[in-house]
Design a protein around this motif. Sequence first.
Motif, mmCIF file in Angstrom:
data_model
loop_
_atom_site.group_PDB
_atom_site.id
_atom_site.type_symbol
_atom_site.label_atom_id
_atom_site.label_comp_id
_atom_site.label_asym_id
_atom_site.label_seq_id
_atom_site.Cartn_x
_atom_site.Cartn_y
_atom_site.Cartn_z
ATOM 1 N N LEU A 216 0.821 -1.203 0.000
ATOM 2 C CA LEU A 216 0.000 0.000 0.000
ATOM 3 C C LEU A 216 0.858 1.256 0.000
ATOM 4 O O LEU A 216 0.424 2.318 -0.455
ATOM 5 N N GLN A 217 2.089 1.154 0.489
ATOM 6 C CA GLN A 217 2.995 2.296 0.508
ATOM 7 C C GLN A 217 3.286 2.811 -0.893
ATOM 8 O O GLN A 217 3.636 3.981 -1.074
ATOM 9 N N GLU A 218 3.145 1.950 -1.904
ATOM 10 C CA GLU A 218 3.462 2.336 -3.272
ATOM 11 C C GLU A 218 2.295 3.023 -3.973
ATOM 12 O O GLU A 218 2.468 3.586 -5.051
ATOM 13 N N CYS A 219 1.122 2.971 -3.372
ATOM 14 C CA CYS A 219 -0.037 3.655 -3.948
ATOM 15 C C CYS A 219 0.064 5.153 -3.693
ATOM 16 O O CYS A 219 0.771 5.606 -2.793
ATOM 17 N N HIS A 220 -0.657 5.920 -4.474
ATOM 18 C CA HIS A 220 -0.633 7.373 -4.316
ATOM 19 C C HIS A 220 -1.509 7.795 -3.143
ATOM 20 O O HIS A 220 -2.669 7.385 -3.022
ATOM 21 N N SER A 221 -0.943 8.610 -2.256
ATOM 22 C CA SER A 221 -1.700 9.205 -1.156
ATOM 23 C C SER A 221 -1.699 10.716 -1.345
ATOM 24 O O SER A 221 -0.632 11.328 -1.451
#
Length: 348
Positions: A216-221
Amino acid sequence: MALLFSLTLAIFTGPGLSESSPRVRLVGGPHRCEGRVEVERMGHWGTVCDDGWDMKDVNVLCRELGCGAAKGTPSGSVFKPSAGNEQKVLIQLVNCIGMEEMLSQCEYDEDVFDCSHKEDAGASCENPDSPSSPVPESVRLVEGPGRCKGRVEIQHQGQWSTVCKKGWNLKAAKVVCRQLGCGKAILTQRSCSESTQGQGPIWQSQISCSGQEVTLQECHSGPWENNNCTHAEDTWVECEDAFDLKLVGSDSHCSGRLEVLHKGVWGSVCDDGWGEKEDQVVCKQLGCGKPLSPSLKERKIYGPGVGLIWLDDIRCSGKEQSLEQCRHRFWGYHDCTHEEDVAVICSD
């Protein structure tokens, strides 16, 4: 000729992990996650030719550097100072699938003969160090019937928060299930019952995933915002619990060669970096008491496995309840033979 060369993972923190210097880096940019791509070989840093360089390659690089999602492929020549004449262009025609954990797992060509520094590759990734773009530190599913079903919670700066259903979708659920080693996402629309709703803070940033990310760290926030959600809108995710393990080759289920189940297929585990803490997690998960410390000869009596080698470079703290919670290479990536298969002997 396409070759693989060994790069050390740049940002891969955790108990017991290597703290060696990175073998890939971005230089000349406004932050550590944007700049000209450089790799190290035989103690010397050099650049990467942009022939064949694309977003799949950048995605892998960003993942290796712990920099979140890939944003672009700018020319490396725009980052100053430019590469010096003493620096060589070391590789070209990099060809990543996009799911690799490290650039070393991609194909590339060492025979660079027609590239100059005007064709140096560049990369732009999200900057996780920016306070305006919060990056999740970890994710878990709670209040469910098992570790692969439950309310989604994200950890940021040591604090766990629930996630609002607004903006959440199947793609994000797929990433969570993949990160937790739980197989495919099978349900994302169920609402949390009153008894399973959270009580703490709610994640105030929308998460956007392609569905192909490993974590999930690689998804855009996006930046922090007021989403006006309540805990009645907490996200619930259910995944297939596809992970299992066993010890084979003996009369006891508490000793033998270690095999793990992934995607419905059993495979072995490479012993690179394997130690007492990893033994401890396996024995705990199997309910087999404490690990013993057999000699290498004793471990080899169970013989080599056959078929797939699923996991390599596993690193546990010893506190994990299940082996899939430990850090490891991406499933199926290894540099081992079955002569290096892990064997574990527990006390019970």
